[in-house]
Design an enzyme around this catalytic site. Structure first.
Site, short mmCIF file in Angstrom:
data_model
loop_
_atom_site.label_atom_id
_atom_site.label_comp_id
_atom_site.label_asym_id
_atom_site.label_seq_id
_atom_site.Cartn_x
_atom_site.Cartn_y
_atom_site.Cartn_z
N MET A 295 0.80 -1.23 0.00
CA MET A 295 0.00 0.00 0.00
C MET A 295 0.84 1.28 0.00
SD MET A 295 -2.61 -1.74 -0.08
CE MET A 295 -2.96 -3.39 0.45
N MET B 184 8.37 6.34 5.14
CA MET B 184 8.65 4.92 4.91
C MET B 184 9.92 4.73 4.09
SD MET B 184 6.54 3.46 6.77
CE MET B 184 7.20 1.86 6.37
N ASP C 251 25.49 -7.82 6.91
CA ASP C 251 25.85 -8.81 5.89
C ASP C 251 27.34 -8.76 5.55
OD1 ASP C 251 25.28 -10.80 3.77
OD2 ASP C 251 25.82 -9.14 2.44
#
Length: 165
Positions: free
Chosen positions: A75, A115, A130
């Protein structure tokens, strides 16, 4: 169901219609961090990690993530970002090495970039992990949060310094 913006009249998920919203300049600053060992700190700052320049690669990963946020978060509207800047600071105490990640995202549009900033901060932290996990898998990704946002109908948000600790 009318109180929930991301549900339609049938109670099913939908992307909010922002076509009537005014385009304004919008910014968001998000922060995350990674707690590492002294060995990892020394190797990052000495550019001795075998996978390459940890901060440069993580910075690019964060920028890429900001640009792809709508593909990660359901969304979330795809946005034309006008700028993404990721910076790093070390917070060092006697026995703690914390890499602080700061992300600034800018756009001019009908919806905010919170966001995108949060996604970029998260992806940057994950990339640090990582790239360094061969040395120590015990690293901890710290709090990830919105520091501030500007623009839009809901107004500005600024986290107080007390909340930021």
């Amino acid at each position: 169901m009318s109180d929930f913006t991301h549900f339609n009249a049938q109670g099913r998920a939908h992307m909010v219609d922002i076509s009537d919203k005014t385009e304004t300049e919008r910014t968001a600053i998000a922060r995350s961090s990674v707690f590492v060992t002294k060995e990892i700190y020394n190797k990052i700052t000495g550019n001795e990690i075998k996978k390459g320049d940890v901060l440069a690669v993580s910075q690019v990963a964060g920028i890429m993530a900001a640009k792809k946020t709508s593909e990660w978060i359901p969304m979330c509207h795809p946005l034309s970002l006008k700028g993404v800047d990721i910076s790093f600071d070390w917070k060092i105490t006697e026995d703690t090495y914390e890499l602080v990640i700061n992300v600034l995202v800018k756009t001019k549009g009908s919806t905010g970039v919170e966001m995108e900033a949060l996604t970029a901060a998260s992806a940057t932290a994950l990339t640090v992990y990582d790239m360094c996990k061969a040395i120590d898998k015990g690293m901890v990704i710290g709090k990830t949060y919105l520091v501030q946002k500007t623009g839009g109908k809901s107004g500005d948000f600024h986290r107080s310094l007390e909340e930021d600790k």
